[in-house]
Design a protein around this motif. Structure first.
Motif, short mmCIF file in Angstrom:
data_model
loop_
_atom_site.label_atom_id
_atom_site.label_comp_id
_atom_site.label_asym_id
_atom_site.label_seq_id
_atom_site.Cartn_x
_atom_site.Cartn_y
_atom_site.Cartn_z
N UNK A 56 0.79 -1.23 0.00
CA UNK A 56 0.00 0.00 0.00
C UNK A 56 0.82 1.27 0.00
N UNK A 57 2.14 1.15 0.12
CA UNK A 57 2.98 2.34 0.28
C UNK A 57 3.66 2.75 -1.02
N UNK A 58 3.31 2.14 -2.14
CA UNK A 58 3.76 2.65 -3.44
C UNK A 58 3.37 4.12 -3.52
N UNK A 59 4.29 4.96 -3.98
CA UNK A 59 4.06 6.40 -3.99
C UNK A 59 4.00 6.95 -5.41
N UNK A 60 3.03 7.82 -5.64
CA UNK A 60 2.91 8.48 -6.94
C UNK A 60 2.60 9.96 -6.74
N UNK A 61 2.83 10.72 -7.79
CA UNK A 61 2.56 12.16 -7.80
C UNK A 61 1.38 12.38 -8.74
N UNK A 62 0.20 12.62 -8.17
CA UNK A 62 -1.03 12.77 -8.96
C UNK A 62 -1.24 14.25 -9.30
#
Length: 362
Positions: free
Chosen positions: A252-258
């Motif tokens: 759940x800690x995958x990070x993205x810049x939305x």
């Protein structure tokens, strides 16, 4: 308010898509002609219809960037002062199984464009490319032991299968074009980096200004709701809308810049209006500048619909990067641009738009 300068005659490849339509609404009125070349691919455009969001001034020419004959037809409407190159296959996961398709459209499609300009004797004054954060791959990480940066490379299938999500003893660093060495870990990312290199090499030999915007995860009203490869925000939204629990990969800690579509459109306008003497050959990051975990974005969407809370399932996708977000300070400083939409506000606007649409992927 000072009136902005005319853009001259504009060609937008892939211009009937999500970003192209939004950009047309923002600045097509400033052009002396807004020509759109688009294949109207059924994965994005069901029925091959002209999108309602495309500006009425846009002259749509249905054509494929890999076909020289289609390029010759398009350039009969030239010469063009500005070219915005958006046409691309975009599915990171899909590219692993359809590498040839992605390479044909993204790489050969770009070289066919450049060859067509040469055949027609038309050299545009400026080319702006929609680049991708995928060129960074896993990007830079920082060692906790001594504070030095390093590039860990791709997470292997064996690592992911063993649930080794991160790189031990290290923390990820936000991507910034002038500091990061591109190290793509997907076929898609590799083709997007090839686009950058091809355009830069060609433009440098023709005194053409070239600008590249490396886009983070773009979302918002107007994005395809039938293409499961265009982003998890749309997919999660449709699941929550029908009360389905959102499954979240890894821990759940995958990070993205939305980054919201309106902010992307204004970033394109900013670089198009920039001084060529300052920005020629430069690459700029376009994002919200904030890392949001996949679990967090899933929570925001589920809360909006009153759907069940997301669940972490430990699944993974080969080629996926762990953390990806941008340091946009240089983009803000040089282009005078900054995002106006935070994630929670943008997600709400997307849900309102989706509610009025008929098409769904789920």
């Amino acid at each position: 308010m000072t009136q902005k300068a005319s853009l001259g005659k504009v060609l937008v490849t892939g211009g009937a898509g999500f970003i192209g339509s939004a950009l047309s609404q923002l600045i097509a009125d400033r052009s002396e002609g807004w020509v759109v070349m688009d294949s109207l691919h059924p994965q994005v455009h069901p029925g091959g219809k002209r999108p309602a969001d495309l500006h009425e001034k846009a002259e749509l020419i249905v054509g494929d960037v890999v076909n020289p004959e289609d390029w010759d037809r398009v350039l009969e409407h030239g010469p063009f002062d500005l070219v915005v190159h958006l046409a691309a296959e975009t599915g990171t996961a899909q590219s692993l199984a359809e590498a040839s398709r992605h390479s044909r459209v993204n790489v050969v499609g770009t070289t066919e464009m450049l060859d067509a300009f040469t055949r027609a004797g038309q050299i545009p004054a400026r080319i702006v490319l929609a680049g991708s954060r995928a060129v960074y791959g896993e990007g830079r990480w920082n060692r906790e032991s001594d504070g030095t940066d390093f590039y860990p490379g791709m997470r292997t299938h064996a690592q992911l299968a063993a649930s080794q999500w991160d790189f031990p003893g290290a923390a990820p660093v936000a991507a910034r074009a002038d500091l990061n060495i591109p190290t793509p870990t997907s076929i898609y990312g590799a083709t997007k980096l090839a686009q950058e290199n091809l355009l830069t090499a060609w433009a440098g030999s023709h005194d053409t200004t070239v600008n590249i915007l490396r886009l983070q995860n773009v979302y918002g009203p107007g994005q395809s709701l039938i293409n499961s490869y265009t982003g998890i925000v749309s997919l999660f939204s449709q699941w929550s809308e029908i009360g389905k629990q959102i499954p979240v990969y890894e821990d759940g800690v995958i990070t993205r810049d939305f980054v919201y579509i309106d902010d992307v459109a204004t970033a394109f306008e900013a670089v198009i209006d920039s001084d060529p003497a300052v920005t020629n050959g430069q690459v700029y990051d376009v994002g919200n500048g904030v890392g949001t975990t996949i679990f967090q974005i899933a929570e925001i969407i589920a809360e909006y619909h009153g759907a069940p809370a997301p669940t972490v399932n430990g699944a993974f996708r080969d080629g996926d990067v762990r953390h990806a977000w941008a340091d946009i300070s240089r983009t803000t400083e040089v282009l005078g641009w900054e995002p106006a939409w935070d994630v929670r506000r943008g997600v709400a606007a997307l849900q309102e738009w989706i509610a009025g649409q008929d098409e769904r992927v789920v």
